[in-house]
Enzyme design. Structure first.
Site, PDB file in Angstrom:
ATOM      1  N   ILE A  27       0.821  -1.306   0.049  1.00 27.43           N
ATOM      2  CA  ILE A  27      -0.136   0.011   0.154  1.00 27.43           C
ATOM      3  C   ILE A  27       0.815   1.210  -0.138  1.00 27.43           C
ATOM      4  O   ILE A  27       1.538   1.469   0.839  1.00 27.43           O
ATOM      5  CB  ILE A  27      -1.041  -0.214   1.234  1.00 27.43           C
ATOM      6  N   GLU A 154     -18.709   7.432  15.850  1.00 32.51           N
ATOM      7  CA  GLU A 154     -17.823   6.610  16.941  1.00 32.51           C
ATOM      8  C   GLU A 154     -17.508   7.362  18.338  1.00 32.51           C
ATOM      9  O   GLU A 154     -17.582   6.982  19.247  1.00 32.51           O
ATOM     10  CB  GLU A 154     -16.541   5.995  16.269  1.00 32.51           C
ATOM     11  N   HIS A 270      -7.213  13.312  20.900  1.00 31.76           N
ATOM     12  CA  HIS A 270      -8.573  14.174  21.269  1.00 31.76           C
ATOM     13  C   HIS A 270      -8.296  15.560  21.562  1.00 31.76           C
ATOM     14  O   HIS A 270      -8.861  16.411  22.101  1.00 31.76           O
ATOM     15  CB  HIS A 270      -9.212  13.423  22.446  1.00 31.76           C
ATOM     16  N   ASP A 289      -0.137  -1.758   5.513  1.00 32.32           N
ATOM     17  CA  ASP A 289       0.397  -3.119   4.565  1.00 32.32           C
ATOM     18  C   ASP A 289      -0.117  -4.008   5.411  1.00 32.32           C
ATOM     19  O   ASP A 289      -0.590  -5.294   4.638  1.00 32.32           O
ATOM     20  CB  ASP A 289       1.834  -2.964   4.481  1.00 32.32           C
TER      21      ASP A 289
END
Ligand code: DTR
Ligand code: CA
Ligand code: ZN
Ligand code: ZN
Length: 300
Positions: A27, A154, A270, A289
């Site tokens: 990737i 989420e 955060h 990957d």
């Protein structure tokens, strides 16, 4: 409510004879980072965040969806309401494969309101996106069906992924042979944690890192704290990768992984400093990957 769009007409037709198992591709880190740059730009242009119910979240979703539609995915936007604001999940199905054996990978696309959320969780979202695009580039045609997902809300309590699972029939839940979750995979002071829920998925990820000579630890901080939890709660085998949040890296961990002992894995967790500067490229690359390796091996 399901809003189905995407280039169904342009979807790559599943080949009559699935291609033989190919090795997972690398990737490209540059591609993953380009997605993070886009997500950063989106946050900057939308009040500094990509949080649920804000314009920055929907702009993030539109960016991801456009890439997938162009690549031939069948995309669906699932709408829900949380805290009086409209939220969205994005589901992308790669045409072909056995519909009774679905391998899923997902990540939450929303940030907290305090910042751009590039590590939490642009990193996971970008890694999942680029893995999905690699499937398309390869014209990969595995035995099992591939589905990718980007969750909303989420940070409000796994709202989007819970909404998705709750709205699956029991038959459709049973069709999911595994769900792989990526939530924070580019932490600046990274660890290499593998979820220890489903043994076969855990072993697949551990095999990848063993091939690189990188020791891993089981992920214990997050049991129930990310989008794999709603799937696990209904019996779907789950796994995932994590590079650490606000816990402190020990001296022993720094000795095997590098980085700085006595500091948090992600001291911008955060916070407003969770920007594109808050990413460790090596961790991001290795985890992307590893996801590709797991997708190719679990769907063959
Ligand atoms: N709940 C995630 C961050 C998080 C904290 N611990 C873990 C463990 C495994 C995955 C994720 C996390 C969030 O703040 O989005
Ligand atoms: Ca790579
Ligand atoms: Zn978070
Ligand atoms: Zn997260």
């Amino acid at each position: 409510m399901l809003l189905t769009g995407g280039s169904i007409a342009g979807a790559a037709p599943a080949p009559l004879d699935p291609a033989p198992l190919a090795a997972a591709p690398d990737i490209p880190l540059a591609n993953v980072k380009a997605h993070l740059t886009q997500l950063q730009s989106i946050a900057t242009a939308n009040g500094g965040n990509r949080a649920h119910g804000r314009t920055g979240y929907k702009a993030s979703l539109d960016y991801v969806k456009a890439k997938l539609d162009a690549a031939g995915y069948t995309t669906t936007i699932q709408q829900f309401t949380s805290s009086s604001r409209v939220g969205y999940n994005l589901i992308a199905d790669w045409p072909g494969g056995d519909a009774n054996q679905v391998v899923m990978a997902g990540s939450h696309l929303d940030s907290v309101t305090s910042g751009a959320g590039i590590n939490d969780n642009g990193s996971g979202s970008a890694a999942v996106l680029e893995t999905a695009l690699a499937v398309a580039r390869a014209g990969y045609a595995p035995t099992k069906h591939l589905r990718f997902a980007w969750w909303g809300a989420e940070e409000l309590g796994l709202v989007g992924s819970r909404y998705y699972v709750n709205n699956l029939s029991s038959a459709n839940r049973a069709r999911i042979s595994g769900y792989l979750n990526l939530d924070m995979v580019g932490s600046p002071n990274p660890g290499y944690f593998v979820y220890d829920d489903a043994p076969a998925i855990e072993q697949t990820f551990k095999d990848y890192f063993a091939g690189l000579g990188i020791p891993t630890e089981i992920e214990t901080e997050g049991d129930g704290r990310s989008d794999h939890a709603p799937f696990k709660n209904v019996g779907v085998p789950v796994g995932g990768l994590f590079s650490g949040a606000d816990y402190i890296k020990t001296a022993a961990q720094a000795a095997k992984w590098g980085g700085t002992a006595g500091l948090a894995f992600d001291r911008c967790y955060h916070s407003s400093c969770d920007t594109t500067a808050n990413i460790n490229d090596t961790a991001l690359d290795r985890n992307a990957d590893a996801l590709a390796y797991a997708i190719w091996n679990l769907s063959a």
